[in-house]
Design a protein around this motif. Structure first.
Motif, PDB file in Angstrom:
ATOM      1  N   PRO A 244       0.845  -1.203   0.000  1.00 52.39           N
ATOM      2  CA  PRO A 244       0.000   0.000   0.000  1.00 52.39           C
ATOM      3  C   PRO A 244       0.878   1.250   0.000  1.00 52.39           C
ATOM      4  N   VAL A 245       0.423   2.284  -0.686  1.00 51.61           N
ATOM      5  CA  VAL A 245       1.164   3.550  -0.735  1.00 51.61           C
ATOM      6  C   VAL A 245       0.397   4.549   0.117  1.00 51.61           C
ATOM      7  N   GLU A 246       0.951   4.899   1.274  1.00 49.03           N
ATOM      8  CA  GLU A 246       0.200   5.654   2.276  1.00 49.03           C
ATOM      9  C   GLU A 246       0.832   6.988   2.651  1.00 49.03           C
ATOM     10  N   SER A 247       1.954   7.340   2.012  1.00 46.89           N
ATOM     11  CA  SER A 247       2.660   8.569   2.377  1.00 46.89           C
ATOM     12  C   SER A 247       3.009   9.380   1.142  1.00 46.89           C
ATOM     13  N   VAL A 248       3.230  10.667   1.361  1.00 47.69           N
ATOM     14  CA  VAL A 248       3.545  11.591   0.272  1.00 47.69           C
ATOM     15  C   VAL A 248       4.451  12.693   0.797  1.00 47.69           C
ATOM     16  N   ALA A 249       5.311  13.205  -0.075  1.00 42.72           N
ATOM     17  CA  ALA A 249       6.025  14.466   0.171  1.00 42.72           C
ATOM     18  C   ALA A 249       5.565  15.417  -0.925  1.00 42.72           C
ATOM     19  N   HIS A 250       4.983  16.535  -0.516  1.00 46.73           N
ATOM     20  CA  HIS A 250       4.421  17.470  -1.496  1.00 46.73           C
ATOM     21  C   HIS A 250       5.545  18.082  -2.344  1.00 46.73           C
TER      22      HIS A 250
END
Length: 304
Positions: A244-250
Motif C-alpha cells: 500500500p502507498v500511504e505517504s507523500v512528500a508534497h
C-alpha cells in the motif's frame, strides 16, 4: 529532508548536496535513538500517537546519489527511511529541473553567478525584482528558506512566476548549449532504478508519493490532472513494491485543500511539507497528518 549526496572529498553535483561524512554527523547530532522507522511512524499517525519529539529520515526525488551514498550510512546505523519518488524518471523520462540544478552547480562558481548569467542570457528585465509581487515573494520565501541566496530567490521567481514551463525549458536548454554541453550528457546516472526501489522496499524502507513528473506548482493544475499525477505515481510504486502507498512528500511544497482531499481518496494519510512553518489548509480533520513539517538538510548542516 534530504535530496542530493556526494562522497566526501568529491565535488558536489547539485546544490545543497550533503557528503556521507556530513550525513553521519547529522545523524549523530540528532540522535540515533530518536529516529523511528517508517513503519512505526505510520502506525503512530494511524492511531493519533505521533509526538512532537518523533523524528524520521526522508529523502526526496529518487536520486541515485541517495542510494549510492546515503543508503550505506543508513545501513551502518540500522536506520530505515522514507524515500519519496516521482515516477516519470523510472519510465524513461527526465526531470529537467534536476538537470538544470546539476548544470548550475558544475558549470558556475556559485548559484548567484549562474542566476546572473541566466538572467542576462534570457534578457530578463531586472525591474521585475523591484515590484510588490517580488517583495512579497521574497518575504514569504525568506521565512521558509532563509538559507537561500539572492540568486536563489531571483531564479526561482523567474522560473515559477515569470516564464511558462515550455518557455523556461527552451531558454535553459539553449543556455546549456551555449556552455558547450547538453541535457543528455548532464542527465547521466542521476536517478535510481526500479531494482533499487525493490531492494529498498525489501529491506524495510518505505517508498512514498512525490507526483508523476514533479510539476513546479502542482496545486495550480486542474484537479483531474493533480489526481492523475498521484494516481499514476501510486500505480507505479504499487507495481514495484506490492505494498500500500500511504505517504507523500508534497513536490516543491505545492498543495491545496483539494489536493489533500485527493490524497485522502487515494488512501494516503501521511504527508510531509518542505519546511518547518506550521501550515494547515485542510478542511478535514484527517488532513492534519498530511501537513507534517520537515527540517531542510541545509539547516541541519549549519547546526553541525
Amino acid at each position: 529532508m534530504f535530496h542530493r549526496f556526494h562522497k566526501s572529498g568529491t565535488r558536489p553535483l547539485g546544490q545543497g548536496s550533503v557528503s556521507d561524512t556530513e550525513f553521519e554527523q547529522i545523524i549523530n547530532m540528532v540522535g540515533i535513538d530518536r529516529i523511528i522507522s517508517p513503519d512505526e511512524w505510520l502506525e503512530k499517525i494511524r492511531h493519533g500517537k505521533l509526538e512532537p519529539e518523533d523524528i524520521c529520515v526522508t529523502l526526496d526525488d529518487g536520486l541515485a546519489s541517495q542510494y549510492n551514498v546515503a543508503l550505506p550510512v543508513l545501513e551502518q546505523f540500522g536506520i530505515k527511511a522514507f524515500w519519496f519518488i516521482f515516477s516519470s524518471v523510472f519510465k524513461g523520462g527526465i526531470d529537467k529541473n534536476e538537470i538544470y540544478n546539476r548544470f548550475a552547480t558544475t558549470h558556475f562558481s556559485s548559484f548567484d553567478d549562474f542566476t546572473r548569467d541566466f538572467i542576462e542570457f534570457g534578457a530578463i528585465k531586472n525591474n521585475i525584482f523591484h515590484t510588490p509581487a517580488y517583495r512579497e515573494y521574497f518575504s514569504m520565501m525568506g521565512q521558509k528558506a532563509p538559507f537561500f541566496t539572492s540568486g536563489d530567490f531571483k531564479f526561482r521567481y523567474v522560473r515559477n512566476f515569470i516564464l511558462q514551463r515550455r518557455e523556461y525549458e527552451k531558454m535553459m536548454d539553449e543556455f546549456i548549449l551555449s556552455k558547450d554541453t547538453e541535457v543528455s550528457q548532464l542527465a547521466r546516472d542521476i536517478w535510481m532504478t526500479n531494482e533499487n526501489l525493490e531492494h529498498l522496499n525489501s529491506t524495510g524502507h518505505c517508498i512514498g508519493l512525490h507526483s508523476y513528473d514533479h510539476p513546479s506548482v502542482l496545486k495550480e493544475l486542474p484537479l483531474k490532472d493533480q489526481e492523475a499525477q498521484y494516481r499514476s505515481n501510486k500505480n507505479h510504486i504499487w507495481a514495484v513494491t506490492g505494498n500500500p502507498v500511504e505517504s507523500v512528500a508534497h513536490p516543491l511544497n505545492s498543495y491545496s485543500a483539494e489536493t489533500l482531499n485527493i490524497l485522502n481518496r487515494l488512501g494516503v494519510f501521511c504527508g510531509f511539507r518542505s519546511d518547518m512553518i506550521p501550515h494547515v489548509v485542510s478542511t478535514r480533520l484527517d488532513g492534519i497528518g498530511l501537513e507534517i513539517p520537515r527540517e531542510d538538510s541545509t539547516h541541519l548542516l549549519n547546526a553541525l
